[in-house]
Design a protein around this motif. Sequence first.
Motif, PDB file in Angstrom:
ATOM      1  N   ALA A 169     -44.777 -11.046   9.069  1.00 18.76           N
ATOM      2  CA  ALA A 169     -46.266 -10.640   8.502  1.00 18.76           C
ATOM      3  C   ALA A 169     -46.701 -11.486   7.672  1.00 18.76           C
ATOM      4  O   ALA A 169     -48.042 -11.670   7.349  1.00 18.76           O
ATOM      5  N   LEU A 220     -49.492 -14.034   8.350  1.00 21.62           N
ATOM      6  CA  LEU A 220     -50.847 -13.872   8.445  1.00 21.62           C
ATOM      7  C   LEU A 220     -51.721 -14.480   7.320  1.00 21.62           C
ATOM      8  O   LEU A 220     -52.832 -14.744   7.392  1.00 21.62           O
ATOM      9  N   ILE A 234     -47.880 -10.343  17.446  1.00 21.30           N
ATOM     10  CA  ILE A 234     -47.835  -9.216  16.683  1.00 21.30           C
ATOM     11  C   ILE A 234     -47.578  -8.087  17.853  1.00 21.30           C
ATOM     12  O   ILE A 234     -48.283  -8.099  18.839  1.00 21.30           O
ATOM     13  N   THR A 277     -43.884 -10.021  14.266  1.00 21.52           N
ATOM     14  CA  THR A 277     -44.194  -8.859  13.373  1.00 21.52           C
ATOM     15  C   THR A 277     -44.562  -7.622  14.264  1.00 21.52           C
ATOM     16  O   THR A 277     -44.585  -7.806  15.393  1.00 21.52           O
ATOM     17  N   THR A 301     -46.180  -3.146  10.345  1.00 25.85           N
ATOM     18  CA  THR A 301     -45.678  -4.086   9.400  1.00 25.85           C
ATOM     19  C   THR A 301     -46.894  -5.020   8.915  1.00 25.85           C
ATOM     20  O   THR A 301     -47.038  -5.235   7.918  1.00 25.85           O
ATOM     21  N   ALA A 302     -47.572  -5.460  10.003  1.00 25.53           N
ATOM     22  CA  ALA A 302     -48.946  -6.313   9.938  1.00 25.53           C
ATOM     23  C   ALA A 302     -49.971  -5.576   9.021  1.00 25.53           C
ATOM     24  O   ALA A 302     -50.410  -6.179   8.145  1.00 25.53           O
ATOM     25  N   HIS A 340     -49.269  -5.057   5.428  1.00 25.10           N
ATOM     26  CA  HIS A 340     -49.569  -6.488   4.593  1.00 25.10           C
ATOM     27  C   HIS A 340     -51.031  -6.580   4.532  1.00 25.10           C
ATOM     28  O   HIS A 340     -51.385  -7.098   3.367  1.00 25.10           O
ATOM     29  N   LEU A 400     -47.534  -3.476   1.877  1.00 24.64           N
ATOM     30  CA  LEU A 400     -46.237  -3.576   2.626  1.00 24.64           C
ATOM     31  C   LEU A 400     -44.898  -3.539   1.540  1.00 24.64           C
ATOM     32  O   LEU A 400     -44.101  -2.938   1.898  1.00 24.64           O
TER      33      LEU A 400
END
Length: 200
Positions: A82, A85, A148, A175, A179-180, A183, A188
């Motif tokens: 993550a 990103l 993702i 990820t 979870t993404a 974040h 997160l």
Amino acid sequence: LILPQQQTIRDVLEAGAAAIVIKEDELSNTLETLGKKPKLVITDSQVFARVSEETPEDIWLTSFSIVFARFKGNLKTAAAGAAALDRLKDGDKILISEGCTHHRQCDDIGTVKLPRWIRQHTGNKDLHFEFTSGTEFPVDLSPYKLIIHCGGCTLNEREMQYRLKCAEDQGVPITNYGTAIAHLKGVLERSLIPVRGSLE
């Protein structure tokens, strides 16, 4: 209720705990009238930001996707992935992959919401998204700066581990949706507290 939610509720019941299932617009009222604070709130990732705001800091909070990543044994990988990103640049290519082949809605999470939230997070950088579903998964992952993946609830553990290993071997961060989103929404760290042991 989708499969990860059904399995989580089953696990809660088998652990001898109580599972209270509500819609997101009922959370504040439920917490006020419950009489006793719950130990943990588990949310659908798509409403993470709202649920985080309405859940007091002394109550654990996580999502079904993060619980599933722990269950599938890839939470540490997902949490590390993550972070990619924040490193995306103009022209980067991102693969969004789903294990199932469900009928997509007009505001689909994989093909619509995630790309929109990622663009917002990166200040509308010129990012390129590719999508796969079902048994589709590229052999060559080198063009991607990030993968993702969905929670993999319809994939067996062997297939999910294969995809993770492919990404690891080719040096591509991977990820999962929840979870993404955690974040992207800035929650997160909080959402990992209940499952912190799985990150060690």
